[in-house]
Design a protein around this motif. Structure first.
Motif, mmCIF file in Angstrom:
data_model
loop_
_atom_site.group_PDB
_atom_site.id
_atom_site.type_symbol
_atom_site.label_atom_id
_atom_site.label_comp_id
_atom_site.label_asym_id
_atom_site.label_seq_id
_atom_site.Cartn_x
_atom_site.Cartn_y
_atom_site.Cartn_z
ATOM 1 N N VAL A 132 0.834 -1.202 0.000
ATOM 2 C CA VAL A 132 0.000 0.000 0.000
ATOM 3 C C VAL A 132 0.868 1.251 0.000
ATOM 4 N N LYS A 134 -2.001 5.435 1.871
ATOM 5 C CA LYS A 134 -3.260 5.157 2.555
ATOM 6 C C LYS A 134 -3.609 6.290 3.511
ATOM 7 N N GLY A 135 -4.856 6.760 3.436
ATOM 8 C CA GLY A 135 -5.310 7.863 4.273
ATOM 9 C C GLY A 135 -4.967 9.232 3.721
ATOM 10 N N ASP A 186 -7.574 10.080 -2.015
ATOM 11 C CA ASP A 186 -9.024 9.888 -2.024
ATOM 12 C C ASP A 186 -9.453 9.687 -3.475
ATOM 13 N N ALA A 246 -9.794 -6.149 -0.549
ATOM 14 C CA ALA A 246 -9.445 -4.746 -0.273
ATOM 15 C C ALA A 246 -9.294 -3.900 -1.529
ATOM 16 N N TRP A 247 -9.495 -4.508 -2.737
ATOM 17 C CA TRP A 247 -9.244 -3.754 -3.970
ATOM 18 C C TRP A 247 -10.427 -3.820 -4.934
ATOM 19 N N ASN A 265 -10.991 4.066 -4.023
ATOM 20 C CA ASN A 265 -10.022 3.632 -3.015
ATOM 21 C C ASN A 265 -9.318 4.818 -2.360
ATOM 22 N N ASP A 266 -8.677 4.545 -1.229
ATOM 23 C CA ASP A 266 -7.967 5.600 -0.508
ATOM 24 C C ASP A 266 -6.463 5.350 -0.491
ATOM 25 N N ARG A 267 -5.957 4.617 -1.482
ATOM 26 C CA ARG A 267 -4.536 4.305 -1.538
ATOM 27 C C ARG A 267 -4.204 3.778 -2.926
ATOM 28 N N GLY A 316 -2.143 0.616 -4.753
ATOM 29 C CA GLY A 316 -1.609 -0.708 -4.457
ATOM 30 C C GLY A 316 -0.360 -0.998 -5.276
#
Length: 721
Positions: free
Chosen positions: A393, A396-397, A400, A674-675, A695-697, A699
Motif C-alpha cells: 500500500v 493510505k489515508g 481519495d 481490499a481492492w 479507493n484511498d490508496r 496498491g
C-alpha cells in the motif's frame, strides 16, 4: 467460451426480433429530449407565433408587403423596440416599469421644446431628451433599488405623477411650442423622421443596432450576468457578492433612457404633443416583452425574445388599425394577447422541465455478446484467480479516489484525487509525498509527455498540461462542432483518459455526450453510445473528433508499434482499435468484443502485451435489461441509477491481453477483498501499481516474471526513469 446467458431455473434468453431492432435503429427517440433541452427552444415559441402572425395579417391586410406599408411599420417598430429593450432589462432583473408611457410623453414634450422653441441643434437635443428619460428612470431605480420599494406600486405612482406634469405642460404650453420649422440640423432631423438604409427605416435600424449591443452586454459582460442573477434570486445574488441595489438601479436608468430615445424618434416623425401621447404604451411594451418569452418572474429570457415579441405586437396593432378596428377593439385584442402570454409563460415554465424529465432519458436497444465464463477453476482465461492478496500500500489515508496513476521520467509516482489535487510520491520507496498541483476539477487520466510534464484529463474541463515548474496550461477544452449534430458536441463534457503519439499528438476520450460528468450512470442506462475519441494536435492547437458513437469511451493506450490507439468502451464491455498511422490510418476496428466486465484504463506491459482494469462486472440481469428499452425507461423513473450498477462494481479485476486481443492472464481480488473497482494500473520496474476511483490508496503488486528494468517512460520516449 461458455455461454452463461441462461441460468438453471430461468427461461432461455429471448432475443429481440427484427422489428424491434429496426425500430430502435431507425427512430431517433432521443431527438425530442435533445430539442427540449436546448436554451433556444424558448425562442422557438415566439418565432412560431411571429410566423403565424405574419401569415394571417399578410392574408387579411391589403398591400401588406408594399414598400409604404413596410416602411411605416418599420418606423413604429423601431420606436417600440427601443423601449422594449429597456423594459426587457428591467424584467430580466425581476422588476417592472409601468411609467414608460408617461416618460415617453414627457420626453416627447421636452424634445419638441428643445428643437422647435429653444432651437437647439438636433445632436444636442437628442442626448438631453435621453438624459431626461434616464433621470426619471434613476428616480424609479433609487426608490426600488436602494429604498427597496415595490416596483409595481412605485412605477405606477411615477406614471401618475409624470403624466400629471406632462398634462399641465401640454395644456399651458402645447399650442405655442411649434412656431416654425426652422430647425438646426434639419437634414439629420429629416433622416430621423423618414430616413432609411437599404429600405430599413432609421428608427428600426437604430433599434436593431441597440438590440445587438444589448445582447452582447447581457450575454457576454459582468453586468449582464449580474442582471440575470438578480432576476433569478436576489438573495443568492447578494450572497454571491453582487451589488444588487446598484444593479436594479441601473436597469431602471436604462429603461428611462431608451424610452427617451424612442420619444425623440416620435418627435421627428410626428412633431406633435398632446394629453393622449403614450397612453397605454406600457401595456403594449410589456405585452411585447412577455409574449416574446421573457419571464415575469425575472432571470429568464433574452434580447432576441424581446425583438420577436415586439414584432408580433407591432404587426398586430398596426394591421388592426389598417383594417379599421377601433382603438378600443385594439386594446381588447392586446389585453387578450397579454393574458395569453402570461398563461404561456407560467404554464411553459412550469411544465417544460417535467416534459424534459419524461422524454430526455431515452434508452435504446443494446445487444451484448454472451458473457464469457469466469467460474473459478474453469479453463477460461477469465477464470477467477485470487492474486491480489499480497498487495502493498502507498498513500493510505492521504489519497481519495486515485482514478489513474503514472510514474514520470524521474521515477516519481503521480496520482489524482477526488478533491482535484495531484499528489507526487517520491521514488523509489514512495514514502515521502507532496501536493504537486491543484487542477480545479476531478483529475482522471494522467500520463507523462516527452519533456517530463504531466498531461491530465480533468472531468468537465478538458485536457491540461502541468509543467515541471507546476504551471497549469489548458490545452483542449472543446472540439470542432459537427454541422449535423443536434446537440453541442463541441463541448468536452468528461475528459477521461489519454495517451501520446510519437509525433506529440494527444489522444483522449470524452465518454458521454448527452449528460454531464456527474450523470455518467444515466449514460450507462441509456446504452446509446455518445462517447468520442478526440485528438489534440499541439502543432496547430486544434482538437478534432476521430471516432463517435462509442459506449462510454474510456481508457486509451498507444500500441507498442505506435501505429494505433486501443480504446476501451466501458458499457460495451469491449475494446476497439483506432489506427493513427500506416495503411489503415483513420480507420476503426473491433479488437476485443466480449469482456466479462467493464473495461477502464489500459496501459502497456513490459513483455509487449497490455494491461486493462475492469471497473465492474457484467450481470445477466443488466445484460437482459439492455435488450428491453421500454423496461429500462420505466425503471429509470422508479429506481435510482446507482442501484442498477453499483452492485456490479464490488470486485477488482485486471486482465492482460496480447497484440491479437487474446486474454492471457487475469488478476482477481476476492469478492470481499481490499481492492474493489480497480480503474487503472501502471507497470514499473517489475511492479504493478494499482489505482481505484473509490479507493484511498495505491496498491503495489510484485510481478515475478516482469522485466525489473522496464519503465513506461522508457517504453514511450526511450529515456530511463
Amino acid at each position: 467460451m461458455a455461454d452463461t446467458s441462461t441460468d438453471a431455473g430461468l427461461a432461455p434468453r429471448r432475443r429481440p426480433g427484427l422489428t424491434t431492432r429496426l425500430r430502435y435503429r431507425l427512430i431517433p427517440d432521443h431527438l425530442l429530449g435533445e430539442i427540449l433541452a436546448k436554451p433556444w427552444i424558448d425562442t422557438a415559441i415566439p418565432a412560431i407565433i411571429l410566423a403565424i402572425t405574419i401569415a394571417v395579417f399578410a392574408a387579411l391586410t391589403p398591400d401588406f408587403y408594399s414598400a409604404s406599408n413596410l416602411g411605416n411599420l418599420g418606423r413604429v417598430l423601431g420606436e417600440y423596440l427601443i423601449i422594449a429593450l429597456g423594459q426587457a432589462v428591467v424584467i430580466l432583473a425581476g422588476g417592472i416599469d409601468l411609467s414608460i408611457g408617461s416618460i415617453f410623453a414627457l420626453c416627447n414634450f421636452v424634445g419638441i421644446f428643445l428643437v422647435f422653441t429653444a432651437k437647439l441643434h438636433v445632436l444636442l437635443a437628442l442626448p438631453l431628451v435621453i438624459a431626461i428619460g434616464g433621470l426619471i428612470g434613476a428616480f424609479n431605480g433609487y426608490l426600488i433599488g436602494y429604498l427597496r420599494l415595490r416596483a409595481f406600486l412605485t412605477t405606477l405612482v411615477t406614471l401618475i405623477i409624470v403624466r400629471s406634469i406632462t398634462d399641465i405642460l401640454v395644456v399651458r404650453y402645447g399650442s405655442s411650442l411649434i412656431t416654425d420649422f426652422d430647425i438646426n440640423g434639419i437634414d439629420l432631423f429629416d433622416w430621423f423622421a423618414d430616413g432609411s438604409v437599404f429600405g430599413l427605416a432609421s428608427s428600426a435600424l437604430v433599434a436593431l443596432g441597440l438590440a445587438v449591443i444589448f445582447h452582447v452586454v447581457l450575454s457576454r459582460t459582468r453586468f449582464g450576468w449580474h442582471v440575470a442573477a438578480v432576476g433569478g434570486s436576489r438573495r443568492s445574488a447578494f450572497n454571491a457578492g453582487i451589488k444588487v441595489r446598484r444593479t436594479v438601479f441601473l436597469t431602471y436608468v436604462i429603461s428611462g433612457a431608451t424610452t427617451g430615445a424612442a420619444a425623440f424618434f416620435y418627435v421627428t416623425r410626428l412633431s406633435a404633443t398632446g394629453s393622449s401621447t403614450g397612453v397605454g404604451l406600457e401595456m403594449i411594451i410589456i405585452t411585447s416583452v412577455i409574449l416574446g418569452g421573457i419571464s415575469l418572474g425575472g432571470g429568464r429570457g433574452s434580447i432576441l425574445k424581446a425583438v420577436l415579441g415586439t414584432l408580433v405586437v407591432v404587426i398586430i396593432t398596426f394591421s388592426l388599425l389598417r383594417l379599421g378596428l377601433a382603438s378600443g377593439g385594439s386594446s381588447v385584442v392586446l389585453g387578450a394577447i397579454l393574458l395569453l402570454a402570461v398563461v404561456i409563460d407560467i404554464r411553459w415554465n412550469k411544465n417544460r422541465h417535467k416534459l424534459l424529465n419524461r422524454t430526455y432519458a431515452s434508452p435504446t436497444l443494446l445487444e451484448m455478446p454472451p458473457m464469457p465464463d469466469i467460474a473459478e477453476g474453469s479453463s477460461s482465461p477469465y477464470a477467477r484467480r485470487n492474486r491480489l492478496d499480497d498487495v502493498e500500500v502507498i498513500g493510505k489515508g492521504v489519497l481519495d479516489g486515485p482514478e489513474d496513476i503514472i510514474i514520470d521520467d524521474e521515477g516519481n509516482l503521480f496520482a489524482g484525487t477526488r478533491k482535484g489535487e495531484i499528489y507526487r510520491f517520491f521514488g523509489p520507496d514512495f514514502k515521502e509525498f507532496e501536493v504537486f498541483a491543484h487542477t480545479g476539477g476531478r483529475p482522471f487520466g494522467i500520463t507523462v509527455d516527452r519533456d517530463g510534464s504531466i498531461l491530465c484529463c480533468v472531468a468537465g474541463a478538458g485536457l491540461y498540461r502541468i509543467t515541471k515548474d507546476r504551471e497549469i496550461i489548458a490545452l483542449s477544452t472543446q472540439t470542432q462542432r459537427s454541422l449535423t449534430s443536434i446537440k453541442d458536441d463541441s463541448r468536452v463534457r468528461m475528459a477521461d483518459d489519454l495517451d501520446v503519439a510519437p509525433d506529440g499528438r494527444i489522444f483522449y476520450t470524452d465518454p458521454i455526450g448527452r449528460y454531464d460528468a456527474s450523470e455518467w450512470l444515466s449514460d450507462a442506462l441509456e446504452g446509446r453510445g455518445t462517447g468520442r475519441l478526440l485528438c489534440f494536435d499541439p502543432a496547430d492547437g486544434s482538437t478534432k473528433t476521430l471516432q463517435k458513437g462509442l459506449l462510454f469511451a474510456n481508457g486509451v493506450c498507444l500500441t507498442h508499434d505506435g501505429q494505433a490507439m486501443l480504446v476501451a468502451e466501458t458499457w460495451g464491455a469491449k475494446i476497439g482499435k483506432y489506427w493513427i498511422a500506416g495503411p489503415k490510418k483513420g480507420t476503426w476496428e473491433p479488437f476485443i468484443t466480449d469482456l466479462p466486465g467493464y473495461p477502464d484504463n489500459i496501459n502497456r506491459a513490459s513483455d509487449g502485451t497490455y494491461w486493462v482494469a475492469l471497473v465492474g462486472m457484467r450481470s445477466k440481469a443488466f445484460d437482459l435489461a439492455l435488450e428491453m428499452p421500454g423496461f429500462r425507461k420505466r425503471m429509470i423513473r422508479r429506481v435510482a441509477p446507482d442501484n442498477w450498477l453499483f452492485p456490479n462494481t464490488g470486485t477488482g479485476c485486471i486482465l492482460k491481453f496480447d497484440e491479437q486481443g487474446n486474454t492471457i492472464e487475469s488478476y482477481w481480488d476476492r469478492p470481499d477483498g481490499a481492492w474493489p473497482q480497480i480503474t487503472s494500473m501502471c507497470e514499473h520496474k517489475g511492479r504493478l501499481f494499482l489505482g481505484g476511483v473509490i479507493n484511498d490508496r495505491v496498491g503495489v503488486l510484485t510481478l515475478e516474471t516482469a522485466d525489473p528494468d522496464w519503465t513506461q517512460y522508457e517504453s514511450y520516449w526511450g529515456g530511463k526513469a
